[in-house]
Design an enzyme around this catalytic site. Structure first.
Site, PDB file in Angstrom:
ATOM      1  CE  LYS A   1      17.856  78.887  27.346  1.00 29.77           C
ATOM      2  NZ  LYS A   1      19.276  79.249  27.345  1.00 29.77           N
TER       3      LYS A   1
ATOM      4  N   GLY B   1      28.601  66.727  34.118  1.00 34.98           N
ATOM      5  CA  GLY B   1      28.064  66.914  32.774  1.00 34.98           C
ATOM      6  C   GLY B   1      29.181  67.097  31.774  1.00 34.98           C
TER       7      GLY B   1
ATOM      8  N   GLY C   1      28.864  67.203  28.370  1.00 37.03           N
ATOM      9  CA  GLY C   1      28.290  67.522  27.069  1.00 37.03           C
ATOM     10  C   GLY C   1      29.144  68.528  26.333  1.00 37.03           C
ATOM     11  CE  LYS C   2      25.232  71.641  22.927  1.00 38.52           C
ATOM     12  NZ  LYS C   2      24.210  72.366  22.121  1.00 38.52           N
ATOM     13  CB  VAL C   3      29.538  73.635  28.182  1.00 39.88           C
ATOM     14  CG1 VAL C   3      30.380  74.560  29.060  1.00 39.88           C
ATOM     15  CG2 VAL C   3      28.631  74.459  27.276  1.00 39.88           C
ATOM     16  N   GLY C   4      30.941  70.918  28.900  1.00 39.83           N
ATOM     17  CA  GLY C   4      31.781  70.188  29.842  1.00 39.83           C
ATOM     18  C   GLY C   4      33.055  69.650  29.212  1.00 39.83           C
TER      19      GLY C   4
END
Length: 360
Positions: A83, A183, A185-188
């Site tokens: 990471k 959240g 965001g992109k995934v949520g």
């Protein structure tokens, strides 16, 4: 510009290598953590975040890179875990020059680490990084990549959630269940769509007013609450942390009313022992690095020449992996997180050992 290993001994955390990167002209300060290459080159995204200190950035990259090794192992990938974090506010300092400088550092590792998107970085950013290094996934379709990895991340979380629902309520659906998404965001956003398609009731929150506005405009049936604290204390069946890590802590678990936790955020357990606290309260925890592996499955598929249908099929199997882990946990009287760790460690040891066999 310079690259140098951490002055701290990475072996104390089990890491193979920790690299600090700095380019003063662009403002780049980054850390790359390689936890394991037992199964293959380390793969994990780059997080761009305004950490409070270098120590906080280092702690995050060490936790995240270890989690990636376990995630990739359980996803059945021939890839190790790594990471990277870029320390700074992406809204203020992100630039073409900074991203390309970062790409130079990734290239200097000669394929030991493949990067991709994470919090604060996007497909367009990976296209810039890739102008300086071959070791990038999560690129745009126009540049031969798979595009946004959040698509299959959300799909995999949904599959893991289905398996958890089956384990608790006997049926693999969220139909009629009240699910809290922390959240957007992109995934949520993608996860919210899957849940609504499955006829779940969705309650959600996000610190960004733009994300809340998106929900109001696109999914007015979603109930919005003020913050994560209100969501945790709400009357839920399932809690889905989909933002930064540490969502499950000594403060949140005692007030959590959900029976299942299954979300996209990495490193949801604030510290070791939280998994036992969840179990003691009768809350089923679907390990984060199991259910959120769809994104890494997608970007890993890109390395061999991306095929969306193939990658989605692999991500769908997160349902089966989650079921296996939950059954093992019951059989051996373990928290699911411990059962998942054991399976991942077994694969890293057994398959990783094969690299010592040299045939001539």
């Amino acid at each position: 510009m310079g690259v140098f290993a951490s002055t701290d001994d990475p072996s104390s955390t089990g890491h193979e290598q920790v690299v600090f990167c700095q380019d003063r002209q662009t403002g780049l300060r980054a850390i790359i953590g390689i936890y394991s290459t037992a199964l293959g080159p380390a793969l994990g995204g780059t997080r761009f975040h305004p950490y409070a200190s270098e120590e906080a950035a280092l702690a995050d990259v060490l936790d995240l890179s270890r989690g990636m090794a376990y995630k990739n192992a359980l996803a059945g990938l021939d890839l190790g875990g790594g990471k990277a974090v870029i320390w700074g506010d992406p809204e203020q300092i992100k630039s073409e020059a900074l991203l390309r400088a970062y790409g130079r550092f990734v290239e200097s590792l000669n394929g030991r680490y493949y990067t991709a998107c994470d919090v604060g970085t996007y497909v367009a950013d990976m296209d810039q990084v890739a102008r300086e290094t071959r070791y990038v996934t999560g690129r745009s379709v126009e540049h031969g990549g798979a595009g946004d990895s959040s698509v299959l991340t959300a799909w995999g979380v949904f599959q893991g959630m289905r398996a958890a629902a089956e384990h608790v309520w006997g049926i693999p659906t969220l139909n009629g269940r009240r699910v809290g998404v922390a959240g957007l965001g992109k995934v949520g956003k993608h996860l919210t769509r899957h849940l609504l398609d499955d006829h779940a009731e969705v309650v959600a929150t996000d610190i960004d007013p733009r994300a809340r506005d998106w929900v109001r405009a696109n999914h007015p049936q979603v109930e919005l609450v003020d913050d994560a604290a209100a969501l945790v204390a709400a009357d839920l069946d399932v809690y889905a942390p989909c933002a930064l890590g540490g969502a499950l802590s000594d403060d949140t678990v005692p007030v959590l009313r959900a029976k299942v936790v299954a979300g996209a955020a990495n490193n949801q357990l604030a510290h070791p022992g939280i998994e036992k606290l969840l179990a003691d309260r009768g809350i089923l925890y679907a390990p984060d690095y199991v259910v959120n592996a769809g994104g890494v499955i997608q970007v890993a598929d890109e390395i061999e020449g991306f095929n969306f249908d193939r990658a989605k099929l692999r991500a769908t199997k997160i349902y089966d992996t989650t079921r296996q882990i939950l059954r093992l946990a019951d059989e051996e009287g373990l928290p699911p997180a411990v059962a998942a760790d054991r399976l991942a460690e077994r694969r890293m040891a057994e398959v990783g050992r094969l690299r010592t066999i040299h045939l001539r």
